[in-house]
Each structure stands twice: as C-alpha cells, then as structure tokens.
Design a protein around this motif. Structure first.
Motif, PDB file in Angstrom:
ATOM      1  N   MET A   1       0.833  -1.204   0.000  1.00 19.53           N
ATOM      2  CA  MET A   1       0.000   0.000   0.000  1.00 19.53           C
ATOM      3  C   MET A   1       0.866   1.252   0.000  1.00 19.53           C
ATOM      4  SD  MET A   1      -3.196  -0.704  -0.147  1.00 19.53           S
ATOM      5  CE  MET A   1      -4.176  -2.185  -0.082  1.00 19.53           C
ATOM      6  N   PHE A   2       1.929   1.260   0.827  1.00 20.89           N
ATOM      7  CA  PHE A   2       2.713   2.486   0.893  1.00 20.89           C
ATOM      8  C   PHE A   2       3.592   2.649  -0.345  1.00 20.89           C
ATOM      9  CE2 PHE A   2       1.397   2.164   5.368  1.00 20.89           C
ATOM     10  CZ  PHE A   2       0.774   3.405   5.433  1.00 20.89           C
ATOM     11  N   THR A   3       3.949   1.548  -1.005  1.00 20.02           N
ATOM     12  CA  THR A   3       4.636   1.681  -2.293  1.00 20.02           C
ATOM     13  C   THR A   3       3.702   2.326  -3.310  1.00 20.02           C
ATOM     14  OG1 THR A   3       5.596  -0.452  -1.754  1.00 20.02           O
ATOM     15  CG2 THR A   3       6.084   0.443  -3.919  1.00 20.02           C
ATOM     16  N   VAL A   4       2.415   1.900  -3.286  1.00 19.99           N
ATOM     17  CA  VAL A   4       1.453   2.486  -4.218  1.00 19.99           C
ATOM     18  C   VAL A   4       1.291   3.980  -3.939  1.00 19.99           C
ATOM     19  CG1 VAL A   4      -0.960   2.479  -4.936  1.00 19.99           C
ATOM     20  CG2 VAL A   4       0.217   0.331  -4.580  1.00 19.99           C
ATOM     21  N   ILE A   5       1.214   4.324  -2.643  1.00 21.39           N
ATOM     22  CA  ILE A   5       1.061   5.736  -2.307  1.00 21.39           C
ATOM     23  C   ILE A   5       2.293   6.521  -2.763  1.00 21.39           C
ATOM     24  CG2 ILE A   5       0.862   7.365  -0.381  1.00 21.39           C
ATOM     25  CD1 ILE A   5      -0.835   5.215   1.033  1.00 21.39           C
ATOM     26  N   ALA A   6       3.466   5.917  -2.610  1.00 22.86           N
ATOM     27  CA  ALA A   6       4.692   6.575  -3.081  1.00 22.86           C
ATOM     28  C   ALA A   6       4.633   6.772  -4.593  1.00 22.86           C
ATOM     29  CB  ALA A   6       5.910   5.743  -2.711  1.00 22.86           C
ATOM     30  N   ALA A   7       4.097   5.775  -5.312  1.00 20.07           N
ATOM     31  CA  ALA A   7       4.022   5.883  -6.766  1.00 20.07           C
ATOM     32  C   ALA A   7       3.029   6.959  -7.201  1.00 20.07           C
ATOM     33  CB  ALA A   7       3.617   4.535  -7.368  1.00 20.07           C
ATOM     34  N   LEU A   8       2.047   7.253  -6.315  1.00 18.73           N
ATOM     35  CA  LEU A   8       1.082   8.308  -6.642  1.00 18.73           C
ATOM     36  C   LEU A   8       1.703   9.694  -6.477  1.00 18.73           C
ATOM     37  CD1 LEU A   8      -2.185   7.077  -4.894  1.00 18.73           C
ATOM     38  CD2 LEU A   8      -2.013   7.728  -7.275  1.00 18.73           C
ATOM     39  N   SER A   9       2.767   9.794  -5.672  1.00 17.39           N
ATOM     40  CA  SER A   9       3.232  11.124  -5.271  1.00 17.39           C
ATOM     41  C   SER A   9       3.678  12.029  -6.423  1.00 17.39           C
ATOM     42  CB  SER A   9       4.304  11.012  -4.191  1.00 17.39           C
ATOM     43  OG  SER A   9       5.305  10.145  -4.618  1.00 17.39           O
ATOM     44  N   PRO A  10       4.364  11.522  -7.482  1.00 19.29           N
ATOM     45  CA  PRO A  10       4.674  12.482  -8.551  1.00 19.29           C
ATOM     46  C   PRO A  10       3.414  13.114  -9.142  1.00 19.29           C
ATOM     47  CG  PRO A  10       5.403  10.256  -9.147  1.00 19.29           C
ATOM     48  CD  PRO A  10       4.949  10.199  -7.745  1.00 19.29           C
ATOM     49  N   GLY A  11       2.382  12.305  -9.349  1.00 18.53           N
ATOM     50  CA  GLY A  11       1.125  12.830  -9.883  1.00 18.53           C
ATOM     51  C   GLY A  11       0.527  13.866  -8.950  1.00 18.53           C
ATOM     52  N   ILE A  12       0.557  13.550  -7.650  1.00 22.42           N
ATOM     53  CA  ILE A  12      -0.004  14.487  -6.671  1.00 22.42           C
ATOM     54  C   ILE A  12       0.764  15.805  -6.708  1.00 22.42           C
ATOM     55  CG2 ILE A  12      -0.346  14.873  -4.205  1.00 22.42           C
ATOM     56  CD1 ILE A  12      -0.852  11.889  -3.916  1.00 22.42           C
ATOM     57  N   ALA A  13       2.111  15.719  -6.817  1.00 24.83           N
ATOM     58  CA  ALA A  13       2.929  16.930  -6.836  1.00 24.83           C
ATOM     59  C   ALA A  13       2.578  17.800  -8.041  1.00 24.83           C
ATOM     60  CB  ALA A  13       4.405  16.549  -6.867  1.00 24.83           C
ATOM     61  N   VAL A  14       2.453  17.172  -9.225  1.00 23.15           N
ATOM     62  CA  VAL A  14       2.118  17.953 -10.426  1.00 23.15           C
ATOM     63  C   VAL A  14       0.720  18.554 -10.295  1.00 23.15           C
ATOM     64  CG1 VAL A  14       1.825  17.855 -12.913  1.00 23.15           C
ATOM     65  CG2 VAL A  14       3.593  16.500 -11.826  1.00 23.15           C
ATOM     66  N   TYR A  15      -0.191  17.777  -9.727  1.00 20.29           N
ATOM     67  CA  TYR A  15      -1.564  18.241  -9.494  1.00 20.29           C
ATOM     68  C   TYR A  15      -1.546  19.511  -8.648  1.00 20.29           C
ATOM     69  CZ  TYR A  15      -6.554  17.551  -8.300  1.00 20.29           C
ATOM     70  OH  TYR A  15      -7.902  17.682  -8.137  1.00 20.29           O
ATOM     71  N   ILE A  16      -0.770  19.490  -7.563  1.00 17.46           N
ATOM     72  CA  ILE A  16      -0.719  20.655  -6.684  1.00 17.46           C
ATOM     73  C   ILE A  16      -0.084  21.836  -7.405  1.00 17.46           C
ATOM     74  CG2 ILE A  16       0.321  21.545  -4.554  1.00 17.46           C
ATOM     75  CD1 ILE A  16      -0.063  18.723  -3.406  1.00 17.46           C
ATOM     76  N   TYR A  17       0.909  21.556  -8.262  1.00 19.09           N
ATOM     77  CA  TYR A  17       1.538  22.620  -9.029  1.00 19.09           C
ATOM     78  C   TYR A  17       0.502  23.334  -9.907  1.00 19.09           C
ATOM     79  CZ  TYR A  17       4.258  24.859 -12.681  1.00 19.09           C
ATOM     80  OH  TYR A  17       4.758  25.770 -13.565  1.00 19.09           O
ATOM     81  N   PHE A  18      -0.390  22.585 -10.524  1.00 14.56           N
ATOM     82  CA  PHE A  18      -1.371  23.207 -11.417  1.00 14.56           C
ATOM     83  C   PHE A  18      -2.566  23.786 -10.673  1.00 14.56           C
ATOM     84  CE2 PHE A  18       0.672  20.852 -14.874  1.00 14.56           C
ATOM     85  CZ  PHE A  18       0.711  21.840 -15.827  1.00 14.56           C
ATOM     86  N   PHE A  19      -3.073  23.070  -9.697  1.00 15.28           N
ATOM     87  CA  PHE A  19      -4.355  23.475  -9.109  1.00 15.28           C
ATOM     88  C   PHE A  19      -4.244  24.006  -7.688  1.00 15.28           C
ATOM     89  CE2 PHE A  19      -5.566  20.415 -12.392  1.00 15.28           C
ATOM     90  CZ  PHE A  19      -6.442  21.197 -13.110  1.00 15.28           C
ATOM     91  N   GLY A  20      -3.032  24.062  -7.134  1.00 14.27           N
ATOM     92  CA  GLY A  20      -2.889  24.635  -5.804  1.00 14.27           C
ATOM     93  C   GLY A  20      -3.081  23.627  -4.695  1.00 14.27           C
ATOM     94  N   SER A  21      -3.006  24.141  -3.459  1.00 17.01           N
ATOM     95  CA  SER A  21      -2.874  23.244  -2.308  1.00 17.01           C
ATOM     96  C   SER A  21      -4.202  22.694  -1.808  1.00 17.01           C
ATOM     97  CB  SER A  21      -2.168  23.993  -1.189  1.00 17.01           C
ATOM     98  OG  SER A  21      -2.775  25.252  -1.047  1.00 17.01           O
ATOM     99  N   GLY A  22      -5.309  22.991  -2.501  1.00 13.97           N
ATOM    100  CA  GLY A  22      -6.593  22.464  -2.051  1.00 13.97           C
ATOM    101  C   GLY A  22      -6.585  20.963  -1.893  1.00 13.97           C
ATOM    102  N   LEU A  23      -5.859  20.290  -2.804  1.00 17.45           N
ATOM    103  CA  LEU A  23      -5.809  18.825  -2.761  1.00 17.45           C
ATOM    104  C   LEU A  23      -5.273  18.326  -1.420  1.00 17.45           C
ATOM    105  CD1 LEU A  23      -6.017  16.097  -4.277  1.00 17.45           C
ATOM    106  CD2 LEU A  23      -3.641  16.415  -4.907  1.00 17.45           C
ATOM    107  N   LEU A  24      -4.257  19.059  -0.891  1.00 17.88           N
ATOM    108  CA  LEU A  24      -3.664  18.620   0.383  1.00 17.88           C
ATOM    109  C   LEU A  24      -4.707  18.626   1.491  1.00 17.88           C
ATOM    110  CD1 LEU A  24      -0.149  20.279   0.438  1.00 17.88           C
ATOM    111  CD2 LEU A  24      -0.733  17.875   0.188  1.00 17.88           C
TER     112      LEU A  24
END
Lengths: 193, 338
Positions: B22-45
């Motif tokens: 599970m935590f490997t999967v979450i780690a694999a999601l992190s680049p996507g999450i980072a780019v998402y925050i770059y475009f749409f701001g910190s609301g996702l956090l």
C-alpha cells in the motif's frame, strides 16, 4: 433498424427492469444464491418473458381491442402468463428433469414475477407494435438475466467473505443490489427517453 | 543419483506485506499528486488530509464495533489509499462535507460491511465517488477554472472555500473539460472549434491534466516494474480505449475527440494504473484481467460519448467490478467453456 437496437439497449442497460425499474426483485433475491440455479432461472425467465409478451400482444390486438375489452387487460394478461408458465414448466420437465428439480418451486413462481406482467402492460401503454413488443420483452429478459447471473456470482463470493454477523445473508445482498443499481446509473443518458 | 542442491544463505526475503504494498502504491502516486498541486494549488492537500482523517476514524470505529484488533488493520494503509484516490477524484475546492461523506460511505458501506480489506466487491473509492456525483452533481462537477483566475488559489483561499464556502462556486469553477466537450458536441459544435474556442484545452488533452496524467503514468509504470501489479489491466485498458476512439475519430472527427484527448483528459491514466488495478475488486485470472481491462476501456468511451456522466472512469470501473466474479468464474484455469 436503429430504433430496434435502441429498444434493446434501453431495456437491457439503461432502463434495466431489476436495477432501474425495480421490477422482478423476488427472483432476483430468491434465486441468486448459486450461479447454476441463477443461470437456469435466467433461461426460463427469458423464454417466458419473450413468449408472454408475444402472446399478450396478440391477445390485446386481436381479442381485447376489437371487442373493446381493454379494461380487462390485467386479468387477461395474468391468464396468458399463467398459461405460458405452465407450458414452460412442462417443456423443462420433459427436456431437462435435472433443471426442473433444481428450479423447483421457482418455476411456477415466474407467474408472480412482476417483471412479466410489467412488460405486458408497458407494451400496451407504449403502443408498441408486434416486433417492438417482442424485442421489449426479450430485452427486459436479457437485462434481468444479465444482472441475475452477475449478482449470483457476486453472492457466491460474498458467501465466503467475513461479513459482520448482523449483515449476513439478505442484508448484504440488499446492499449489493443497491450498489449495483448505483453502478447502472452510469448508463443513464445513453438512450433518450 | 540426483544431486539435490540446497542454496546457502543469505535467503532474500520478499518484502511484500500488505502495508508495504500500500505504501509503495502511495509513493508511486506522489509524482502525480505533486504535479496536481503545481497546477491546481494546495486544495488537494486539505482534501487528502480530511479524507485520511475520516477514513481512519471510520475504520477505527467499525473495527471497535466488530471487536477486531485495531492497529494491524489501520496500519495496513488501505484506508489511507482509498481516501487519497477519492480526494484526487473530486474538485480540490469542493466543500469539506463532500470528502467526509464520500470517504465514510466508501469505508463503512463498500468496504467494511463486506468484511473489510480483501472482501469488498466494489472499489471503495469509486463507489464513494459515484455516490457523490449522483447525489451532489453540482459540487462534484464544478472544476476550478485556472484561466479565469490566472494563478491557482492560495492556501487561505482554499481554506475559505472548503470550510465556509465563502465564494459562490460559480465564480471560480466551471465544467470539467470532458463535461464541457460533451455539452458542446450536444450543441452541434464541430470538435475543431471546441478545442480552439476556450483555453480549457491544450495540445494533448485538457489543460494541466496531460501533465498530471503523465506523472501518474510514470508512477504506474514504476509499480509494474517493481512487480507490485501486473501490466495486463492497464495495458489492455489503454489499448482498447485508444483503438475504439481511433475508429470513431477516423470515421467522424467532427463529433468525436481524438484518442490523445481521451488518453490525456479526465482520470484516464490515474484510473488505468491505480483504480482499475485494485487487486481485490478486479479479476484475478490472467485472461480475466485482459477482458476486464479492455471492457473498462470500451465502457469509458461509451459513457464519455453517450452517457450522462462524462467523467466516466468511476462508473466503468464499478460496472466491471460487478462483472469480475462472473468473468473469474468462466476464465479460471480448467473451466470448461460453456
């Protein structure tokens, strides 16, 4: 041609009789414990539904309408359906005694499957012609069979799951049916009307 | 005489407990999450935090009620992953009760009433999303409008939106690109002018989403490489989606979007690698996985083009979740074909 295709897609997926119109829930809950019985029930219901929608169309067009007896349609259709079910029961008993034993009480119970009467009445209500009526009955039956078989396979898996004691059996089956109905909302809008 | 050779130590241990996966999967999601925050701001956090807190609270309460050990189940990370996936699916500016309601529905009804991790028939995050979009379509489909606001919102603006609903959502949000495209096609606009009329779209797909999608795909490919998941479902899903959209695009490119648009907008890549591959609710046989993946691809295309909910991943996945036990039954090794 597209019109007929739309009737099929509409009855099988978009306006699925079980999951969207909530008709035929008793066999859906009652016969879905095992995949084999569900498949048998699905086949028998498909046969009855198609045949009874043809017969009720004929009765309505050539008997009730000429004599202006439309107010008798409910009773007439129940009679037609009961006869068709009796006929199916005899056919199944002759051709597949095993299936006859497996289905047991559920075979005569097709008579009380509200989807069967529902299809006959909806055909009249929507002024469908012969081919439309047949397709509508067949589509409703295919939609019923599809969700019944999928549901039975899911229930076999759920039977092995560690479901909380108070939710075992029909309770979790109801919740599953609800979630299935929710998933079928995804088809909403595929066919207008 | 045969010489049976016993390998000497060190014996390598495969480190694949559930929490590790599970935590490997979450780690694999992190680049996507980072780019998402770059475009749409910190609301996702904020949404992710709210979702994770709700998920852990619900999971603890249910486990206590069922008198099961709490810590081993909480620490496996599956509830956290569900919350993150749901937070990624909803607009980052949606009010706080959306994510709380969705996550608790997902954890309580879709996961734990079936017995918890490993028994759920439906993908919890997607069932939560489907429940939300059916019940609260306005809150769920209003996507934050980057162009009108030129820069993404700051943290305090997001806090205001999420907790007090300070601005009316109409002023800052608009339809998702997929929704917008569907509406314009319905108004008989040719596809070429839809893409150039607004700056909602860019070269490959929807503005911003292409890079987010690529980042998720990167994480997904890494997971396949690490053998956390097999390539069958994502690959068959993407191939079938590209093929069917290519056929329709070649047939009538005025009414159908290009395969690239389908690939790089909405949640296609996130869905292909992280949602459809959920090992519990997907098919488990090899042939089954390929059937499962390609059917999801076709369903995504059908629902996007003709259905009422153009953001189609959730429904496509749920419908195939429904079929998975049947597909498994008929494709299990040794099954007679009926």
């Amino acid at each position: 041609m597209t019109e007929y295709l739309l009737i099929l897609i509409s009855t099988v997926l978009v306006n699925n009789f079980v999951l969207v119109k909530f008709l035929g829930l008793c066999p859906f809950m009652g016969v879905s414990r095992k995949l084999e019985t569900a498949t048998g029930m699905a086949l028998a219901t498909t046969f009855v539904l198609t045949l009874s929608s043809i017969c009720s169309y004929l009765v309505n067009t050539y008997l009730l309408k000429p004599f202006e007896l439309e107010y008798l349609s409910t009773i007439a259709f129940i009679l037609v359906i009961a006869a068709v079910v009796q006929f199916t029961e005899m056919v199944v008993q002759k051709t597949s005694p095993l299936l006859y034993q497996v289905l047991g009480i559920f075979l005569p119970l097709i008579t009380t499957n509200c989807a069967v009467l529902g299809v006959a009445l909806l055909n009249v209500q929507q002024d469908f012609g012969f081919i439309e009526s047949t397709l509508y009955g067949f589509g409703a039956a295919v939609g019923f069979s599809l969700v019944l078989i999928l549901f039975a396979a899911m229930r076999e898996r759920i039977a092995a799951a560690d479901v909380p004691a108070s939710f075992q059996g029909p309770a979790i089956a109801m919740i599953t049916a609800g979630l299935m109905s929710m998933a079928f909302m995804g088809f909403a809008g595929l066919v207008k009307g | 005489m045969m010489n049976l050779h016993t390998p000497s130590s060190p014996h390598f241990h495969a480190n694949n407990s559930i929490s590790q996966v599970m935590f490997t999967v979450i780690a694999a999601l992190s680049p996507g999450i980072a780019v998402y925050i770059y475009f749409f701001g910190s609301g996702l956090l904020i949404q992710m935090l709210l979702g994770i807190l709700t998920a852990i609270t619900c999971e603890t309460l249910i486990l206590l009620a069922r008198k099961k050990p709490v810590w081993p189940f909480i620490s496996d990370g599956s509830a956290v992953l569900t919350a993150i996936l749901l937070a990624l699916s909803i607009p980052p500016s949606s009010p706080w009760w959306i994510i709380v309601l969705g996550t608790s529905f997902a954890i309580v009804f879709v996961k734990h009433l079936y017995g918890g991790l490993g028994y759920n028939i439906f993908n919890p995050a997607m069932a939560g999303y489907a429940m939300l979009i059916i019940s609260f379509p306005k809150e769920i489909t209003g996507w934050f409008n980057i162009q009108a606001n030129s820069t993404s919102l700051s943290l305090s603006e997001y806090l205001g939106l999420i907790f007090t609903e300070s601005k009316s959502s109409d002023t800052i949000s608009q339809a998702t690109p997929l929704d917008h495209f569907k509406t314009q096609i319905g108004l008989e606009q040719p596809a070429s002018t839809i893409f150039t009329d607004t700056n909602l779209y860019s070269g490959l797909g929807a503005y911003g989403f292409e890079w987010i999608g690529l980042a998720f795909a990167l994480g997904g490919v890494w997971l396949v490489y690490k053998k956390i998941m097999s390539w069958h479902i994502p690959l068959s899903l993407l191939i079938s989606l590209v093929l069917i959209s290519l056929v329709f695009y070649a047939w009538d490119n005025n009414n159908y979007a290009s395969p690239l648009f389908h690939l790089f907008s909405g949640a296609t890549l996130l869905g292909a690698f992280f949602i459809a591959t959920d090992p519990v609710s997907a098919c488990s046989t090899l042939r089954g996985k390929i059937i499962y993946g390609s059917c999801i691809g076709v369903l995504i295309f059908i629902i996007r083009n003709w259905g009422g909910y153009p953001d189609a991943i959730a429904f496509a996945v749920l419908i195939m979740n429904m079929c998975a036990p049947t597909i498994d039954y008929y494709t299990r090794p040794g099954a007679q074909t009926p």
